[in-house]
Design a protein around this motif. Sequence first.
Motif, PDB file in Angstrom:
ATOM      1  N   PHE A  44       0.908  -1.226   0.263  1.00 39.33           N
ATOM      2  CA  PHE A  44       0.069  -0.019   0.110  1.00 39.33           C
ATOM      3  C   PHE A  44       1.027   1.201   0.028  1.00 39.33           C
ATOM      4  O   PHE A  44       2.068   1.026   0.153  1.00 39.33           O
ATOM      5  CB  PHE A  44      -1.143   0.044   1.215  1.00 39.33           C
ATOM      6  CG  PHE A  44      -0.350  -0.027   2.471  1.00 39.33           C
ATOM      7  CD1 PHE A  44      -0.473   1.024   3.090  1.00 39.33           C
ATOM      8  CD2 PHE A  44       0.237  -1.110   2.913  1.00 39.33           C
ATOM      9  CE1 PHE A  44      -0.062   1.346   4.757  1.00 39.33           C
ATOM     10  CE2 PHE A  44       0.829  -1.056   4.353  1.00 39.33           C
ATOM     11  CZ  PHE A  44       0.677   0.251   5.200  1.00 39.33           C
ATOM     12  N   PRO A  71      -6.796  -0.703   3.472  1.00 40.94           N
ATOM     13  CA  PRO A  71      -5.726  -1.795   3.378  1.00 40.94           C
ATOM     14  C   PRO A  71      -5.910  -3.092   4.498  1.00 40.94           C
ATOM     15  O   PRO A  71      -5.437  -4.010   4.044  1.00 40.94           O
ATOM     16  CB  PRO A  71      -4.252  -1.173   3.635  1.00 40.94           C
ATOM     17  CG  PRO A  71      -4.648   0.201   3.327  1.00 40.94           C
ATOM     18  CD  PRO A  71      -6.044   0.600   3.443  1.00 40.94           C
ATOM     19  N   GLY A 284      -3.419   5.422   1.328  1.00 39.80           N
ATOM     20  CA  GLY A 284      -3.814   5.513  -0.015  1.00 39.80           C
ATOM     21  C   GLY A 284      -3.863   6.694  -0.516  1.00 39.80           C
ATOM     22  O   GLY A 284      -4.568   7.813  -0.193  1.00 39.80           O
TER      23      GLY A 284
END
Length: 314
Positions: A44, A71, A284
């Motif tokens: 990630f 995630p 993210g």
Amino acid sequence: MKKWSGAYAGLFLVLAFLLSGCVSNETAQTSANKQNGLHIVTTFYPMYDFSKNVTGKHGQVDVLVPAGTEPHEFEPTPKDVAKIQNADVFVYNSDAMETWVPKLLKSIDTSKVKVVNASEGIKLMEGISEEEHASHEEQTLDPHVWLDPVLAQKEVNTIGKAIRESDPAHKQDYIKNEDQYISELKQLDQQFRSVTEKAPRKEFVTQHAAFGYLAKQYGLTQIPIAGLSPDQEPSPAKMGELQKYIKSKGFKIIYFEEVASPKVAETLASETGAKTVVLSPIEGITKEEQDKGEDYIGYMQKNLEALKQTILEK
């Protein structure tokens, strides 16, 4: 029966052709990656950004978890597994975060793929222990080490070592890149220290218990509404306790993250007269944001600005 047998034979040939095409495409892509330098697959965003800053112009760095995907809830697809199997280096944060990795590694040839646990050597803290937060047994340890700029430096060091070992021909470039990025992370650390050392308030309320390492590093205390996983919700009794505490301490802000639902934070805010502000776990960042220059350090600076609204309040 013969007609059916002929049909099945034809279908088998079509499927065989398609599958061979997929394998050929995968092999061709892998060969192209090898020719372009190292192929690094990361789980990630922070792992991607750390790896990319060390790699520089040498090779390709990919990320598995799409921006906007939580995630904690991610599970790799067969295509993701194939990417890892064909990579030179696979970077993940920890078994406490990517809980699917230990099982996946059983299918990976580690003589061909260098596997990097970026938090290796870092002692993970215990997570939230309240009974209502204990539904995810695999996450009894707090994995959010990347949100501490000092521990982020250690993760970069671990990633850098693995990259140098995988591509010794460009060792000096990797060392130079790593040193430059570590210098930037040290500046980030100083920015946090210059604010937190003089802060009159040391507590902050957050929906997700992701900021334990950051809080510990800078003498702060996070007061989480929920546990380590953003989808956990507190009991009515816990919500009642938090309402009383927030009102008694005069908190005007409750922090939430952009990926998870802000419903619980918004509910608590409306009941206490507070407002909600984003405090990002940086799990993210979209390609559009990256194209505009957004990155880990930029988001951490935004987090600092957000925290100022609480900890600098007298």
